[in-house]
Design a protein around this motif. Structure first.
Motif, PDB file in Angstrom:
ATOM      1  N   ASP A   1       1.215  -1.306  -0.115  1.00 46.48           N
ATOM      2  CA  ASP A   1      -0.093   0.169   0.052  1.00 46.48           C
ATOM      3  C   ASP A   1       0.945   1.442  -0.211  1.00 46.48           C
TER       4      ASP A   1
ATOM      5  N   THR B   1       1.334   3.835  -3.565  1.00 47.97           N
ATOM      6  CA  THR B   1       0.505   4.920  -3.674  1.00 47.97           C
ATOM      7  C   THR B   1       2.331   6.220  -3.755  1.00 47.97           C
TER       8      THR B   1
ATOM      9  N   LEU C   1      -4.278  -3.111  -6.842  1.00 46.48           N
ATOM     10  CA  LEU C   1      -3.791  -1.757  -6.279  1.00 46.48           C
ATOM     11  C   LEU C   1      -3.204  -0.298  -6.660  1.00 46.48           C
TER      12      LEU C   1
ATOM     13  N   ARG D   1      -5.906   1.373  -8.424  1.00 44.79           N
ATOM     14  CA  ARG D   1      -7.040   2.326  -7.095  1.00 44.79           C
ATOM     15  C   ARG D   1      -5.643   3.584  -7.138  1.00 44.79           C
ATOM     16  N   ALA D   2      -4.201   2.864  -6.338  1.00 45.44           N
ATOM     17  CA  ALA D   2      -3.607   4.128  -6.265  1.00 45.44           C
ATOM     18  C   ALA D   2      -3.191   5.516  -7.326  1.00 45.44           C
TER      19      ALA D   2
END
Length: 410
Positions: free
Chosen positions: A118, A122, A177, A180-181
């Motif tokens: 995560d 990000t 992931l 989405r980031a």
């Protein structure tokens, strides 16, 4: 000019012929495919409307009976851009590239992979947003993202599988992931969009993408190419016939965990003892240097010591090269590559000398007669170039082109 099978002549096939340089005029496309002039024109029109093809220079008259000169067709590499990132254990690189693999903007910084997916993804998405802003490209111009990671990856799903030096990443759906980031940080497309116009995120092992980038750029005619990356860990990437060889489930090339006699008592990050990485990686050399009173935290520190001419680092690097060369003798005998490239933190004269000493001693002369052992051509940019190339080849493969054209309504 030989024809291709008439059943394989979609708009995607025509684009492939143009991109490969095999047929770059309407007349040549008719000759190669056997399609009529009208049919070729209709299929090219779909590609022009999508913005993927353009007309280039005017050439010679194709017909011996005269007529208008031919107009060359070109893949339009300006209609989109690709984002790519290359993760190491403590640093990462990100880049914005055009569709031919040229880096338009680049960023590099500290980023620990053990911070978890995560946090890492990000941060990469934030870097991507900065690169887009610097170059004036909107998020919608991004056609895909390529990501190199220092661990095994299932090629079908992009999921990282039991990575020894990536705690917290096992079984993680990295593509989802990352989408989405990217959407959150750069305002990219809907991350849950599942159709042909969504932003694909392709994830692969770092050595694989380094090998892909180097082979395509510096050795495109090499039918069997192998790259060894020796940094914190040790991995290999293999390109055969222009395609990455990943094995059954992405585990090919993980030579860092081949057992060697010299490492019987050395623990490895994978939980076993005696792995090649436990005695010859940057992490292993850093540990041995620290024991000898020369502080080093990892492969990057060893590289700095080698650059400074530290005698202990030079001696250990040559020894490590011999250990790796011993394993590579089997690899070379099995694959018979034309090029063996040695990259990573330890890639330099002492390490390469050690590799050559053992490799040529142990491998069959027949296997090494035409072998070139070379340093990297692209260096730290290889993984970025390879990641972008993987995205482009995926998006503009004939079948994928047809899916995308249909989604666009063309």
């Amino acid at each position: 000019m030989p024809r291709i099978h008439s059943g394989a002549t979609s708009a995607g096939d025509l684009l492939h012929l143009v991109r490969s340089g095999r047929a770059t005029t309407r007349g040549a496309l008719q000759e190669v495919t056997g399609l009529s002039r009208a049919t070729v024109g209709q299929r090219l029109d779909r590609l022009f409307r999508a913005g993927w093809l353009r007309e280039g220079a005017v050439g010679r008259v194709e017909s011996p009976l005269g007529g208008r000169p031919s107009v060359h067709l070109e893949f339009d590499d300006s209609h989109a851009v690709v984002l790519a990132a290359d993760l190491d254990t403590h640093r990462a690189r990100a880049a914005l590239l055009d569709l031919r693999g040229s880096i338009l903007a680049r960023y590099e910084g500290e980023l620990a992979v053990d911070a978890g997916p995560d946090a890492v993804l990000t941060t990469l998405a934030r870097w991507f947003a900065v690169l887009l802003k610097e170059t004036g490209h909107p998020a919608g111009a991004v056609c895909g993202i390529g990501l190199a990671v220092p661990g095994p990856v299932d090629p079908a799903s992009g999921i990282v599988v039991q990575p020894p030096i990536m705690p917290g990443w096992d079984g993680v759906d990295v593509p989802a992931l990352m989408r989405r980031a990217f959407a959150a940080q750069a305002g990219g497309p809907d991350p849950d969009r599942g159709d042909a116009l969504g932003t694909p995120v392709l994830v692969d092992n770092d050595a694989n993408l380094m090998a892909y980038g180097e082979q395509r750029t510096a050795y495109p005619d090499c039918a069997a190419f192998a790259l060894i990356k020796v940094s914190t860990g040790i991995g290999a990437g293999v390109v055969v016939g222009g395609e990455l060889y990943r094995g059954v489930d992405g585990g090919a090339g993980d030579i860092g965990h081949v057992r060697v006699p010299e490492g019987a008592d050395e623990p490895c990050t994978c939980g076993a003892h005696g792995c090649l990485a436990a005695v010859a990686s940057g992490r292993a050399l850093a540990r041995r240097l620290t024991r000898a009173g020369v502080p080093a935290a990892g492969g990057a520190d060893v590289r700095a010591l080698l650059a400074a001419g530290n005698p202990a680092a030079i001696r250990l690097a040559r020894e490590a090269g011999r250990r790796v060369g011993e394993v590579l003798a089997t690899v070379v005998t099995l694959l018979n590559p034309g090029v063996l490239m040695v990259g990573g933190d330890l890639a330099g004269t002492p390490f390469l000398t050690g590799v050559r000493e053992l490799l040529y001693e142990r491998a069959l002369p027949r296997s090494t007669a035409r072998l070139q052992i070379v340093p990297p051509a692209l260096g730290e940019e290889a993984g970025l170039v390879g990641g972008a190339a993987l995205v482009v080849e995926h998006l503009y493969a004939p079948a994928r082109v047809e899916e995308r054209l249909a989604a666009l309504g063309f």
